[in-house]
Design a protein around this motif. Structure first.
Motif, PDB file in Angstrom:
ATOM      1  N   ASN A 160       5.708  13.680  -3.644  1.00  0.00           N
ATOM      2  CA  ASN A 160       5.306  12.977  -1.868  1.00  0.00           C
ATOM      3  C   ASN A 160       4.602  12.287  -1.255  1.00  0.00           C
ATOM      4  N   GLN A 161       4.109  10.838  -2.439  1.00  0.00           N
ATOM      5  CA  GLN A 161       3.980   9.760  -1.917  1.00  0.00           C
ATOM      6  C   GLN A 161       5.157   8.522  -1.633  1.00  0.00           C
ATOM      7  N   SER A 205       0.386  -1.257   0.088  1.00  0.00           N
ATOM      8  CA  SER A 205       0.041   0.237  -0.301  1.00  0.00           C
ATOM      9  C   SER A 205       0.891   1.306  -0.006  1.00  0.00           C
ATOM     10  N   LEU A 206       0.297   2.404   0.516  1.00  0.00           N
ATOM     11  CA  LEU A 206       1.035   3.642  -0.357  1.00  0.00           C
ATOM     12  C   LEU A 206       0.410   4.475   0.770  1.00  0.00           C
ATOM     13  N   ASN A 207       1.210   5.633   0.662  1.00  0.00           N
ATOM     14  CA  ASN A 207       2.011   6.639   2.046  1.00  0.00           C
ATOM     15  C   ASN A 207       1.026   7.544   1.227  1.00  0.00           C
ATOM     16  N   PRO A 208      -0.247   8.890   0.735  1.00  0.00           N
ATOM     17  CA  PRO A 208      -0.749   9.682   0.083  1.00  0.00           C
ATOM     18  C   PRO A 208       0.022  10.931  -0.254  1.00  0.00           C
ATOM     19  N   ALA A 209       1.003  11.534   1.741  1.00  0.00           N
ATOM     20  CA  ALA A 209       1.683  12.528   1.930  1.00  0.00           C
ATOM     21  C   ALA A 209       2.659  12.234   3.180  1.00  0.00           C
ATOM     22  N   VAL A 210       3.649  11.551   2.603  1.00  0.00           N
ATOM     23  CA  VAL A 210       4.917  11.256   3.168  1.00  0.00           C
ATOM     24  C   VAL A 210       5.025  12.374   4.603  1.00  0.00           C
ATOM     25  N   HIS A 211       5.084  13.752   3.528  1.00  0.00           N
ATOM     26  CA  HIS A 211       5.727  14.295   4.666  1.00  0.00           C
ATOM     27  C   HIS A 211       4.343  15.173   5.906  1.00  0.00           C
ATOM     28  N   GLU A 212       3.614  14.419   5.980  1.00  0.00           N
ATOM     29  CA  GLU A 212       2.623  14.827   6.674  1.00  0.00           C
ATOM     30  C   GLU A 212       1.925  13.843   7.813  1.00  0.00           C
ATOM     31  N   SER A 213       3.449  12.694   7.324  1.00  0.00           N
ATOM     32  CA  SER A 213       2.620  11.147   8.539  1.00  0.00           C
ATOM     33  C   SER A 213       4.198  11.094   8.894  1.00  0.00           C
ATOM     34  N   GLY A 214       5.030  11.982   9.866  1.00  0.00           N
ATOM     35  CA  GLY A 214       6.147  12.279  10.174  1.00  0.00           C
ATOM     36  C   GLY A 214       7.583  12.042  10.104  1.00  0.00           C
ATOM     37  N   ASP A 273      10.199  13.314   6.344  1.00  0.00           N
ATOM     38  CA  ASP A 273      10.975  14.696   5.883  1.00  0.00           C
ATOM     39  C   ASP A 273      10.011  14.537   4.741  1.00  0.00           C
ATOM     40  N   ASP A 274      10.533  15.876   4.124  1.00  0.00           N
ATOM     41  CA  ASP A 274       9.412  16.964   2.731  1.00  0.00           C
ATOM     42  C   ASP A 274      10.405  16.057   1.535  1.00  0.00           C
ATOM     43  N   HIS A 275       9.815  14.739   1.160  1.00  0.00           N
ATOM     44  CA  HIS A 275      10.803  14.557  -0.103  1.00  0.00           C
ATOM     45  C   HIS A 275      10.188  14.990  -1.436  1.00  0.00           C
ATOM     46  N   ARG A 276       9.115  16.309  -1.484  1.00  0.00           N
ATOM     47  CA  ARG A 276       8.181  16.673  -2.542  1.00  0.00           C
ATOM     48  C   ARG A 276       9.458  17.691  -3.687  1.00  0.00           C
ATOM     49  N   ALA A 280      15.649   5.659   3.238  1.00  0.00           N
ATOM     50  CA  ALA A 280      16.274   7.536   3.228  1.00  0.00           C
ATOM     51  C   ALA A 280      16.212   7.404   5.073  1.00  0.00           C
ATOM     52  N   PRO A 281      16.995   8.197   5.028  1.00  0.00           N
ATOM     53  CA  PRO A 281      17.051   8.832   7.065  1.00  0.00           C
ATOM     54  C   PRO A 281      16.353   8.363   7.388  1.00  0.00           C
ATOM     55  N   ASP A 282      15.264   9.042   7.351  1.00  0.00           N
ATOM     56  CA  ASP A 282      13.923   9.211   8.354  1.00  0.00           C
ATOM     57  C   ASP A 282      13.111   8.301   8.205  1.00  0.00           C
ATOM     58  N   GLY A 283      14.007   6.598   7.804  1.00  0.00           N
ATOM     59  CA  GLY A 283      12.651   5.172   7.667  1.00  0.00           C
ATOM     60  C   GLY A 283      12.689   5.818   6.425  1.00  0.00           C
ATOM     61  N   LEU A 284      12.370   5.713   5.345  1.00  0.00           N
ATOM     62  CA  LEU A 284      11.162   5.712   4.256  1.00  0.00           C
ATOM     63  C   LEU A 284      11.619   4.786   2.915  1.00  0.00           C
ATOM     64  N   ILE A 285      10.385   3.597   3.106  1.00  0.00           N
ATOM     65  CA  ILE A 285      11.930   2.892   1.496  1.00  0.00           C
ATOM     66  C   ILE A 285      12.176   3.415   0.560  1.00  0.00           C
ATOM     67  N   GLU A 286      13.016   3.799   0.261  1.00  0.00           N
ATOM     68  CA  GLU A 286      13.519   4.233  -1.074  1.00  0.00           C
ATOM     69  C   GLU A 286      13.380   3.214  -1.682  1.00  0.00           C
ATOM     70  N   ALA A 287      14.159   1.806  -2.018  1.00  0.00           N
ATOM     71  CA  ALA A 287      14.362   0.721  -3.362  1.00  0.00           C
ATOM     72  C   ALA A 287      14.571  -0.239  -2.132  1.00  0.00           C
ATOM     73  N   PHE A 288      13.910  -1.249  -3.274  1.00  0.00           N
ATOM     74  CA  PHE A 288      13.554  -2.663  -3.159  1.00  0.00           C
ATOM     75  C   PHE A 288      13.377  -3.916  -4.571  1.00  0.00           C
ATOM     76  N   SER A 289      13.814  -4.877  -3.746  1.00  0.00           N
ATOM     77  CA  SER A 289      13.406  -5.862  -5.147  1.00  0.00           C
ATOM     78  C   SER A 289      13.306  -7.240  -4.534  1.00  0.00           C
ATOM     79  N   LEU A 290      12.899  -8.109  -5.743  1.00  0.00           N
ATOM     80  CA  LEU A 290      11.969  -8.882  -5.558  1.00  0.00           C
ATOM     81  C   LEU A 290      13.463 -10.131  -6.353  1.00  0.00           C
ATOM     82  N   PRO A 291      13.708 -10.978  -4.756  1.00  0.00           N
ATOM     83  CA  PRO A 291      14.460 -12.471  -4.844  1.00  0.00           C
ATOM     84  C   PRO A 291      13.468 -13.439  -6.112  1.00  0.00           C
ATOM     85  N   GLY A 292      15.013 -13.843  -6.285  1.00  0.00           N
ATOM     86  CA  GLY A 292      14.203 -15.037  -7.262  1.00  0.00           C
ATOM     87  C   GLY A 292      13.860 -14.349  -8.965  1.00  0.00           C
ATOM     88  N   GLN A 293      13.959 -13.187  -8.817  1.00  0.00           N
ATOM     89  CA  GLN A 293      14.000 -12.544 -10.816  1.00  0.00           C
ATOM     90  C   GLN A 293      15.627 -12.146 -11.173  1.00  0.00           C
TER      91      GLN A 293
END
Length: 248
Positions: A186-187, A125-134, A136-139, A202-215
């Motif tokens: 912003n999301q 799922s997604l957070n529609p406005a991370v800067h309003e949820s604790g 940093d402002d990533h906009r 990111a330094p604030d803990g927001l996930i910035e990258a992922f992968s899918l093992p096995g691909q």
């Protein structure tokens, strides 16, 4: 002597309005990055029907899901908020392509909106406005100077034992724990798809990258590596690995 075959990379386009016309559009930064690292880009519009996807995927050696000013419709991940900047046609095409590409082990790279599409396609799922949820402002900067808009804004910290760390070690980077990225979103990820593996935060803990093992290659990044990709060291790694995987 035969020419080396360049892998064909399908890039999903977006619905836009121009002078009253509804058009399909794609920022040329993405097309240029694919070309610069040895791929042949083709644009995939949302007019492609579900029963045509297998024929499309038979042509593509890899898929790139680019960024956009539109956002994934909240109902795709049971979000309760309203979203004005939607592109339902792109949502449908991208999510179906992602799921089929996984089944066929076709290399996929997701950038910004594409990163978010990957997460949603795999049950996240997604957070529609991370800067309003604790967080940093990533906009993005409002500057019209692209060099300023796409300038490095913060570091991302590489997860131990992941694909990114392997790439950095192989490239003999001095610092395999972090590198700098730009930020134009912003999301962000709220809950991660259960089969995905975090690659960087990111330094604030927001996930910035992922992968899918096995691909062979299934990577999503929240930042924009397509900007000046030939000059950015990690962008070089990201696109070289993508195009190489699509060539196999």
């Amino acid at each position: 002597m035969s020419e080396i075959r360049k892998p064909i990379i399908g890039l999903v386009s977006c619905k836009k309005e121009l002078a009253g016309y509804q058009i399909q559009a794609l920022n040329e930064f993405y097309l240029q990055a694919v070309k610069d690292f040895g791929g042949t880009p083709i644009i995939l519009p949302s007019a492609i029907e579900a029963d045509e996807l297998d024929r499309v995927l038979a042509v593509c050696d890899g898929l790139l899901f680019p960024g956009s000013h539109s956002n994934v419709a909240p109902h795709r991940y049971n979000g309760a908020h309203e979203e004005k900047k939607k592109d339902e046609g792109r949502d449908e095409l991208a999510i179906q392509l992602i799921r089929r590409a996984i089944d066929m082990n076709i290399p996929c790279l997701g950038i910004c909106r594409g990163f978010q599409e990957m997460n949603v396609a795999l049950g996240g799922s997604l957070n529609p406005a991370v800067h309003e949820s604790g967080f940093d402002d990533h906009r993005e900067s409002e500057s019209k100077d692209f060099a300023e808009k796409y300038a490095a804004a913060h570091p991302v910290f590489v997860e131990k034992g992941g694909t990114f760390e392997q790439w950095l070690v192989s490239a003999q980077w001095t610092d395999t724990e972090k590198f700098q990225v730009n930020t134009l979103h912003n999301q962000g990820v709220e809950t991660l798809g259960p089969t995905l593996r975090v690659e960087a935060k990111a330094p604030d803990g927001l996930i910035e990258a992922f992968s899918l093992p096995g691909q062979k290659y299934f990577v999503g990044v929240q930042w924009h590596p397509e900007w000046a990709a030939k000059q950015n060291h990690f962008s070089q790694i990201l696109f070289k690995e993508f195009i190489m995987s699509a060539s196999q």
